[in-house]
Design a protein around this motif. Sequence first.
Motif, PDB file in Angstrom:
ATOM      1  N   HIS A 160       0.184  -8.012 -17.059  1.00 32.44           N
ATOM      2  CA  HIS A 160      -0.442  -7.847 -15.741  1.00 32.44           C
ATOM      3  C   HIS A 160      -1.941  -8.166 -15.790  1.00 32.44           C
ATOM      4  CE1 HIS A 160       2.975  -4.851 -14.559  1.00 32.44           C
ATOM      5  NE2 HIS A 160       3.339  -6.109 -14.402  1.00 32.44           N
TER       6      HIS A 160
ATOM      7  N   SER B  59      -5.881 -15.040  -3.981  1.00 27.32           N
ATOM      8  CA  SER B  59      -5.872 -14.506  -5.345  1.00 27.32           C
ATOM      9  C   SER B  59      -6.936 -15.203  -6.186  1.00 27.32           C
ATOM     10  CB  SER B  59      -4.493 -14.706  -5.991  1.00 27.32           C
ATOM     11  OG  SER B  59      -3.466 -14.141  -5.215  1.00 27.32           O
TER      12      SER B  59
ATOM     13  N   LYS C 105       2.768 -11.486  -7.701  1.00 29.26           N
ATOM     14  CA  LYS C 105       2.012 -10.241  -7.506  1.00 29.26           C
ATOM     15  C   LYS C 105       1.371 -10.199  -6.130  1.00 29.26           C
ATOM     16  CE  LYS C 105      -1.884  -7.543  -9.312  1.00 29.26           C
ATOM     17  NZ  LYS C 105      -2.626  -7.542  -8.039  1.00 29.26           N
TER      18      LYS C 105
ATOM     19  N   ASP D  32       2.120  -7.274  -3.463  1.00 26.07           N
ATOM     20  CA  ASP D  32       1.030  -6.446  -2.934  1.00 26.07           C
ATOM     21  C   ASP D  32       0.834  -6.635  -1.433  1.00 26.07           C
ATOM     22  OD1 ASP D  32       0.383  -5.284  -5.376  1.00 26.07           O
ATOM     23  OD2 ASP D  32      -1.153  -6.773  -5.853  1.00 26.07           O
TER      24      ASP D  32
ATOM     25  N   ALA E 151      -4.685  -8.569 -12.714  1.00 25.31           N
ATOM     26  CA  ALA E 151      -4.559  -7.214 -12.184  1.00 25.31           C
ATOM     27  C   ALA E 151      -5.674  -6.334 -12.743  1.00 25.31           C
ATOM     28  CB  ALA E 151      -3.198  -6.624 -12.545  1.00 25.31           C
ATOM     29  N   GLY E 152      -6.067  -5.339 -11.955  1.00 25.33           N
ATOM     30  CA  GLY E 152      -7.023  -4.350 -12.430  1.00 25.33           C
ATOM     31  C   GLY E 152      -8.478  -4.696 -12.222  1.00 25.33           C
TER      32      GLY E 152
ATOM     33  N   GLU F  82      -3.937  -1.163  -7.651  1.00 23.20           N
ATOM     34  CA  GLU F  82      -4.153  -1.996  -8.828  1.00 23.20           C
ATOM     35  C   GLU F  82      -3.872  -1.224 -10.111  1.00 23.20           C
ATOM     36  OE1 GLU F  82      -5.157  -5.465  -9.342  1.00 23.20           O
ATOM     37  OE2 GLU F  82      -4.125  -5.290  -7.419  1.00 23.20           O
TER      38      GLU F  82
ATOM     39  N   TRP G 292      -0.540  -1.322 -11.837  1.00 24.71           N
ATOM     40  CA  TRP G 292      -0.171  -2.479 -12.658  1.00 24.71           C
ATOM     41  C   TRP G 292      -0.726  -2.385 -14.082  1.00 24.71           C
ATOM     42  CZ3 TRP G 292       3.562  -4.888 -10.410  1.00 24.71           C
ATOM     43  CH2 TRP G 292       3.573  -5.132  -9.033  1.00 24.71           C
ATOM     44  N   VAL G 293      -1.771  -1.570 -14.284  1.00 22.06           N
ATOM     45  CA  VAL G 293      -2.492  -1.651 -15.562  1.00 22.06           C
ATOM     46  C   VAL G 293      -2.712  -0.300 -16.251  1.00 22.06           C
ATOM     47  CG1 VAL G 293      -3.689  -3.780 -14.930  1.00 22.06           C
ATOM     48  CG2 VAL G 293      -4.715  -1.592 -14.331  1.00 22.06           C
TER      49      VAL G 293
END
Length: 289
Positions: free
Chosen positions: A29, A177, A224, A228, A34-35, A43, A46-47
């Motif tokens: 991820h 993204s 993702k 989301d 992510a994160g 978020e 995911w992490v």
Amino acid sequence: MPIDPNAALSAAPAVREAAWTERDVILYHLGLGAGVASLDPGELRWVYEKDLQVLPTFAMVAGQGISAGTVTPAGLNLPGIDIDLRRILHGGQSLTVHAPIPLAGSATISSRIADVWDKGKAAVIVLEQTATDADGNPLWTTAMQIWARGEGGFGGSPGPDVPNAVPEREADKMLVSPTGTQQALVYRLSADMNPLHADPEFAKAAGFDKPILHGLASYGVVCKAVVDGVLDGDPTRVRSFSVRFAGSVYPGETIETAVWRDGDTLTLLATCPERDGQPVLTHAAMEVR
């Protein structure tokens, strides 16, 4: 003969065991970006191991990351196929999810050549993988389309004609993204250590200005974004996801995904705005619950 369709299609499946942990899931991820918003509860799911969830595209790398030990560069070793690796491209990818992927677990993965198509100037090899759990229950099925330039003309079927059409109306959703400049360096730790994604000199020799993001990373980034932005953050709602790879992304660029919804079918088109909307993923569709 570089491609022997009969030998390829009649070969027994190759079977391997795969295992992964929560750390593999988190690292995957992170490789998708992510994160970055590290205080966002959505978020963190995911992490961070608290309430951790698994994106279905983790199936692309399950059993190949840090828990597998040393990760080696990807290669092509298929029965009936003898092709210079410099002549192949990852042309398309599909994933069908049969059950939620566990946070930590194992699977038996069976690989076979499901089809070989003759495109005239190229051949397309369809590599299918099926994963099952310890009880033999199916977890996921993937199909990778490998384009082999200069290997067509052997008289085989051209394969199905899949139209690249999007609805003639404004997209129902636009998802943005951003990618990080270090993202390919993180993603490669989950599977593909090809220097094309890290070494500037290697990338230039291959015809790129600098290292590129993995195609399967773009695939995961878009999945993702849809989870989301459209599926309320619930990855178990993804039933299948298929795309063709149409263009590369440099780490640090943005992927914009247009989404058209028709019931349980999402039509997607991913582009790169920094390069005048160049397509990244086309022929893209997701079936959802």
